[in-house]
Design a protein around this motif. Structure first.
Motif, mmCIF file in Angstrom:
data_model
loop_
_atom_site.group_PDB
_atom_site.id
_atom_site.type_symbol
_atom_site.label_atom_id
_atom_site.label_comp_id
_atom_site.label_asym_id
_atom_site.label_seq_id
_atom_site.Cartn_x
_atom_site.Cartn_y
_atom_site.Cartn_z
ATOM 1 N N THR A 18 -49.447 32.798 -20.996
ATOM 2 C CA THR A 18 -48.909 34.218 -21.951
ATOM 3 C C THR A 18 -50.835 34.871 -22.431
ATOM 4 O O THR A 18 -50.948 35.815 -22.344
ATOM 5 C CB THR A 18 -48.212 34.346 -23.330
ATOM 6 N N GLU A 19 -51.105 33.668 -22.982
ATOM 7 C CA GLU A 19 -52.601 33.983 -23.504
ATOM 8 C C GLU A 19 -53.408 34.786 -22.503
ATOM 9 O O GLU A 19 -54.516 34.932 -23.011
ATOM 10 C CB GLU A 19 -53.115 33.155 -24.584
ATOM 11 N N VAL A 20 -53.341 33.708 -21.497
ATOM 12 C CA VAL A 20 -54.336 34.437 -20.352
ATOM 13 C C VAL A 20 -53.895 35.297 -20.087
ATOM 14 O O VAL A 20 -54.893 36.248 -18.879
ATOM 15 C CB VAL A 20 -54.590 33.379 -18.983
ATOM 16 N N ALA A 21 -52.839 35.805 -19.438
ATOM 17 C CA ALA A 21 -52.618 36.821 -19.098
ATOM 18 C C ALA A 21 -52.392 38.154 -20.180
ATOM 19 O O ALA A 21 -53.175 39.453 -19.123
ATOM 20 C CB ALA A 21 -51.001 36.582 -18.617
ATOM 21 N N GLY A 22 -52.825 37.654 -21.307
ATOM 22 C CA GLY A 22 -53.266 38.943 -21.791
ATOM 23 C C GLY A 22 -55.154 39.132 -21.632
ATOM 24 O O GLY A 22 -55.463 40.274 -21.799
ATOM 25 N N ALA A 23 -55.309 38.136 -21.784
ATOM 26 C CA ALA A 23 -57.108 38.301 -21.335
ATOM 27 C C ALA A 23 -57.581 39.339 -20.098
ATOM 28 O O ALA A 23 -58.584 40.189 -19.909
ATOM 29 C CB ALA A 23 -57.619 36.710 -21.234
ATOM 30 N N CYS A 24 -56.688 38.716 -19.266
ATOM 31 C CA CYS A 24 -56.572 40.025 -17.950
ATOM 32 C C CYS A 24 -56.449 41.197 -18.438
ATOM 33 O O CYS A 24 -57.071 41.576 -16.821
ATOM 34 C CB CYS A 24 -54.975 39.179 -17.022
ATOM 35 N N ALA A 78 -45.815 33.656 -17.845
ATOM 36 C CA ALA A 78 -46.200 35.802 -18.084
ATOM 37 C C ALA A 78 -46.478 35.742 -16.439
ATOM 38 O O ALA A 78 -47.245 35.393 -15.558
ATOM 39 C CB ALA A 78 -47.055 35.489 -18.775
ATOM 40 N N LEU A 79 -45.584 36.904 -16.470
ATOM 41 C CA LEU A 79 -46.113 37.877 -15.291
ATOM 42 C C LEU A 79 -46.673 39.462 -15.273
ATOM 43 O O LEU A 79 -45.648 39.664 -16.864
ATOM 44 C CB LEU A 79 -44.327 37.647 -14.773
ATOM 45 N N LEU A 80 -47.652 39.699 -14.754
ATOM 46 C CA LEU A 80 -47.928 40.981 -14.663
ATOM 47 C C LEU A 80 -47.396 41.812 -13.734
ATOM 48 O O LEU A 80 -47.675 41.409 -12.359
ATOM 49 C CB LEU A 80 -49.174 40.793 -15.139
ATOM 50 N N ILE A 81 -47.118 43.511 -13.863
ATOM 51 C CA ILE A 81 -47.047 44.136 -13.108
ATOM 52 C C ILE A 81 -48.081 45.721 -13.167
ATOM 53 O O ILE A 81 -47.966 45.653 -14.363
ATOM 54 C CB ILE A 81 -45.434 44.688 -12.867
ATOM 55 N N VAL A 82 -49.117 45.227 -11.909
ATOM 56 C CA VAL A 82 -50.191 46.238 -12.121
ATOM 57 C C VAL A 82 -50.066 47.778 -11.204
ATOM 58 O O VAL A 82 -49.711 46.517 -10.284
ATOM 59 C CB VAL A 82 -51.343 45.792 -12.643
ATOM 60 N N SER A 103 -56.353 43.772 -28.074
ATOM 61 C CA SER A 103 -57.143 42.472 -28.133
ATOM 62 C C SER A 103 -56.440 41.262 -29.479
ATOM 63 O O SER A 103 -56.491 40.324 -29.176
ATOM 64 C CB SER A 103 -58.209 42.777 -28.749
ATOM 65 N N ALA A 104 -55.730 41.472 -29.620
ATOM 66 C CA ALA A 104 -54.845 40.791 -30.299
ATOM 67 C C ALA A 104 -53.435 40.182 -29.831
ATOM 68 O O ALA A 104 -52.627 39.812 -30.697
ATOM 69 C CB ALA A 104 -54.266 41.354 -32.096
ATOM 70 N N LEU A 105 -52.777 40.961 -29.000
ATOM 71 C CA LEU A 105 -51.922 40.274 -27.981
ATOM 72 C C LEU A 105 -51.707 38.869 -28.518
ATOM 73 O O LEU A 105 -50.954 38.279 -28.085
ATOM 74 C CB LEU A 105 -52.148 40.764 -26.550
ATOM 75 N N PRO A 106 -52.950 38.253 -27.637
ATOM 76 C CA PRO A 106 -52.821 36.486 -27.075
ATOM 77 C C PRO A 106 -52.872 36.061 -29.152
ATOM 78 O O PRO A 106 -51.431 35.239 -29.116
ATOM 79 C CB PRO A 106 -54.223 35.694 -27.330
ATOM 80 N N LEU A 107 -52.697 36.257 -29.824
ATOM 81 C CA LEU A 107 -52.537 36.486 -31.619
ATOM 82 C C LEU A 107 -51.126 36.086 -31.527
ATOM 83 O O LEU A 107 -50.534 35.908 -32.245
ATOM 84 C CB LEU A 107 -53.352 36.720 -32.094
ATOM 85 N N ALA A 160 -48.084 46.164 -21.637
ATOM 86 C CA ALA A 160 -49.596 45.394 -22.158
ATOM 87 C C ALA A 160 -50.375 46.845 -22.311
ATOM 88 O O ALA A 160 -51.097 46.136 -22.594
ATOM 89 C CB ALA A 160 -49.694 44.174 -21.185
ATOM 90 N N GLY A 161 -50.892 47.613 -21.041
ATOM 91 C CA GLY A 161 -51.587 48.347 -21.377
ATOM 92 C C GLY A 161 -52.067 48.407 -22.446
ATOM 93 O O GLY A 161 -53.408 49.383 -23.038
#
Lengths: 479, 378
Positions: free
Chosen positions: A240-246, A284-288, A355-359, A381-382
């Motif tokens: 999930t944290e990688v998804a947040g960084a993406c 984690a899944l993202l739809i962009v 920026s605080a998403l992973p935490l 997420a955006g």
């Protein structure tokens, strides 16, 4: 959750009050039998219920004004209600209140394509605003998940958002003017079809005031031409944290997608089982989603895919057709329904800096373990608008309270990392008692001073937004 | 007085015994002239937080715009609402500050596409008229926690409180831009062409008419801009030949448009906000008057009316504009004028009775002693 004790003086005068309201409203516009008022006992926050004294359904601004005059004179609290889809209890009644429903205010008053606006009555549903202009290629941008049912009146009261507000903004950014009735029956126009206020921005103040300042009966809304096309890409990650960084990297890169949606494993599994969306099983899944002509979409998606690949996605599925786009969105759009099928849940709405998403995701997981309640995450997420869904069993004594306690901890966490309690659902009754965690006494006094100006007797939706002890002196003075 | 911390600002206001004239960079002498001891916010300076990945910047109110723009430039970002720099038009010097931009809700040509300053303002900290420190909003994109005093503070010209810190949404700069140019259109045709373009799918980020030329700005990725320029050229073919202005000259052109440099030599300027289709009506009402020049922005929704000649003549036309705005829905503000003309005119559009009552009551709550920029917004 506590609500003020109903005023016995009002309850004992029920018959007289109904007669007075019937005197100023058409036949059938006052709903007062025990079985009929039950339809208004709660909104979409169904954990809390209370039948109102009665409900009224005025069909014009003048009727709203006449009814409010009566309530003002008799000192009766009024709870305005759009379509009752609030997830925060914004339309929750008290036993001594009149529910003012906007259901009969549903007309289109004017459409103006050269100047790009539409003027509607406020009870019109969000989606039917777009419905009124789409044959000319236009749409109304804010798109809350409940857009099929929710009313513009409620959208304005809560300053509703939606999946596409990353690009188009929320209600307040798309609202040009309102006709509003104050508690004393005064009818006033604020804003219009032009841009920005001549003096103080009262329109900005009214939007998001949760029905506490006045009853909006008409709205002038900005409409836009639809983009030529839109297509999403779906990406799966094993962390999930990688998804947040993406997400953060996409935003920084200068591509501005119209939507970036996030789902975690629990939600992926539930929605896939519910909708057969064919989602990859991952953490984690993202739809962009991006918009434009075919060539523009291809170009933007190639940039986004390039960023995604740097984060080693386990799946990268770019839609090539309308059918594939619908399949990608299917699961996301049915997420709340799917989660509802497997369990009772409480949907939170805290917003955090991206920026605080992973935490926050990590700490939410820790809280989930601490409380022994499962949490699914599905959100925008955006813009950092989290929607943790805390699962609980409504039939198990104490579980709701446990869920509320955990919810409060998650929301406090959102505030502590620089965010806020609610991004698009509103405070209502749900987050009312957490307001002191985000605001000082001075901050709340400044907000309550605004209500003092618009509604000096504190009759409009009085038990919402502000902690009960904070607003008590004002509410009691009004009685 | 130039406090250097928010606490000092609160002390100064608390201790004030008479009216205060609140100023940021003092580049903008707009509104009714006000009396009182000068209170500058320029001592509250510096970027508090900048997170490019979250598109957020927090700065103290007195921070120069130039300082912020330099920081944004380094990350290839910008304020998308394109705030006007008033110095050329108003003939002032000094350094524009972010607090001043917010206090006047200053927005440029891109307002039609991305919203006004108020739409990019995420949070505020301010000191009210009694010296109370108040915060509202925050630094996240979506926030409906409590009433939106953020919007109320934007454009309140320091009359409700003195801003100490603001939190802004910032956006990435586009790869490139281009401007389409149409010449010699009547105001009616110009507005019609701009409306057709703005009502299309091609994402216009600026639509203005200055000195007889109509301009439409496109921004984005190179290929996208070229594609949309072609589509628009077809769409607008009926309006005559369409020229193209490349990125660098286009950037300069829009700086001039946003700063209304065309009227820098006019002693009086009124700014009119109406719905775009009303703009030709307003222009027609003024036609034949040799002392009047009109420029349009926001697709016709924003009219800049430059007035030459003496104050008496200019006053008549300003009053006429306020009457038309009242009738058609909108507002007219005396943007540039002599001190005596501003003293004797309704600088801001007189409000309808209920709105005026509510606004006065809000001022009385936030500034009960009536000491902050008293009467400026009248």
């Amino acid at each position: 959750m506590q609500m003020p004790t109903p005023n016995p003086a009002i309850l004992s005068r029920k018959g007289q009050i109904i007669e007075r309201l019937q005197g100023v409203l058409p036949k059938g516009a006052v709903i007062h039998t025990e079985s009929e008022v039950r339809a208004y006992e709660c909104d979409a926050l169904t954990a809390y219920k209370c039948p109102p004294l009665c409900a009224i359904l005025p069909a014009s601004t003048e009727e709203v004004s006449a009814a409010l005059k009566v309530c003002n004179e008799l000192n009766i609290p009024v709870v305005p209600r759009g379509s009752g889809t609030s997830l925060a209890g914004g339309a929750l009644p008290t036993a001594d209140c009149v529910i003012l429903g906007t259901a009969r205010l549903n007309g289109v008053l004017e459409t103006n394509y050269p100047d790009r606006y539409i003027r509607v009555q406020s009870g019109r549903t969000n989606l039917s605003v777009t419905g009124a202009v789409e044959e000319n290629g236009f749409f109304y941008a804010p798109d809350p998940s409940s857009q099929l049912a929710c009313a513009i009146a409620g959208n304005i009261a809560m300053n509703s958002g939606g999946a596409h507000c990353l690009k188009y903004g929320v209600t307040t950014n798309n609202l040009l003017g309102v006709k509003m009735v104050l508690m004393d029956g005064t009818i006033t126009d604020i804003g219009g079809a032009h841009l920005d206020a001549a003096g103080l921005d009262l329109l900005g103040l009214i939007c998001g005031s949760e029905g506490q300042l006045g009853v909006v009966t008409e709205a002038t809304l900005r409409i836009l031409h639809k983009p030529e096309g839109a297509r999403p890409v779906l990406m799966g990650f094993d962390d999930t944290e990688v998804a947040g960084a993406c997400v953060s990297d996409i935003i920084k890169a200068g591509v501005l997608p119209v939507a970036i949606e996030f789902m975690d494993r629990l939600c992926i599994e539930a929605t896939d089982a519910f909708s057969n969306a064919g989602y990859p099983m991952c953490e984690a899944l993202l739809i962009v989603e991006v918009e434009g002509s075919e060539a523009e979409i291809d170009h933007q998606l190639s940039l986004i895919n390039e960023i995604a690949r740097r984060h080693n996605p386990v799946e990268l599925r770019e839609s090539k057709s309308a059918e594939e786009s619908a399949a990608i969105w299917l699961g996301r759009k049915s997420a709340f329904g799917a989660m509802g099928q497997i369990n009772d849940y409480m949907c939170l709405d805290g917003t955090i800096p991206v920026s605080a998403l992973p935490l926050v995701l990590r700490k939410t997981k820790e809280l989930s373990e601490k409380y022994g309640l499962k949490v699914g995450n599905v959100f925008h997420a955006g813009d950092g608008n989290m929607h943790p869904l805390i699962l609980f069993d409504a039939n198990k004594p104490g579980d709701l309270e446990l869920c509320e306690a955990m919810g409060a901890e998650v929301l406090k966490l959102c505030v502590d990392v620089g965010g806020c309690l609610t991004g698009e659902h509103g405070v209502g009754v749900e987050k009312r008692d957490l307001m002191k965690h985000q605001f000082t006494t001075n901050d709340l006094e400044a907000q309550m001073a605004v209500k003092d100006v618009f509604d000096p007797a504190w009759l409009l939706n009085p038990a919402k937004v502000f902690p009960l002890d904070t607003s008590e002196a004002r509410r009691v003075a009004a009685e | 007085m130039t406090p250097t911390t928010e606490a000092e600002l609160a002390d100064v206001i608390k201790a004030a015994t008479g009216p205060l004239q609140v100023k940021g960079g003092a580049t903008r002498d707009i509104g009714k002239p006000v009396d009182g001891e000068l209170l500058r916010t320029t001592g509250l300076s510096g970027i508090t937080l900048y997170e490019p990945g979250a598109l957020t910047l927090v700065a103290q109110a007195g921070t120069p715009i130039a300082t912020i723009e330099a920081a944004l430039d380094a990350e290839n970002q910008r304020f998308a609402f394109e705030p006007m720099d008033h110095r050329v038009l108003l003939g002032t010097s000094g350094t524009p500050t972010i607090g001043g931009v917010v206090a006047a809700n200053v927005s440029g040509a891109r307002r039609i596409a991305v919203g006004a300053c108020r739409d990019h303002l995420l949070g505020v900290r301010f000191v009210d008229g009694q010296g109370n420190i108040v915060k509202n909003g925050g630094r996240v994109m979506k926030n409906v926690t409590g009433y939106d005093l953020v919007k109320l503070m934007a454009g309140s010209y320091g009359t409700l409180g003195v801003l100490s810190e603001v939190s802004m949404k910032v956006l990435p700069k586009p790869e490139t831009s281009m401007t389409l140019r149409l010449d010699d259109l009547s105001i009616g045709d110009s507005v019609a062409a701009m409306s057709a373009a703005l009502g299309s799918a091609y994402e216009i980020s600026g639509a203005a008419m200055v000195s007889g030329a109509t301009y439409l700005r496109l921004e984005g990725f190179d290929a996208s801009v070229a594609y949309r320029a072609d589509q628009l050229s077809t769409l607008l073919a009926q309006y005559g030949a369409i020229g193209r202005v490349a990125h660098a000259p286009s950037t300069k052109l829009w700086r001039n448009i946003k700063n209304v440099e065309v009227f820098k030599d006019h002693p009086t300027v009124t700014r009119v906000s109406v719905q775009p289709s009303v703009a030709p009506k307003v222009a027609n009402a003024l036609e034949g008057n040799a002392n009047v020049d009109v420029a349009l922005d926001w697709g016709g929704g924003l009219m800049w009316v430059g007035l030459r000649g003496d104050d008496a003549k200019a006053t008549t036309i300003h009053q006429q504009l306020q009457q038309i705005a009242k009738r058609e829905g909108g507002h007219a503000t005396l943007f540039k004028a002599s001190t005596s003309m501003r003293t004797s005119s309704s600088v801001f559009q007189p409000e309808a009775a209920t709105v005026a009552t509510l606004s006065a009551a809000l001022r009385a709550k936030f500034d009960p002693r009536n000491i902050l920029n008293t009467g400026l917004m009248s």
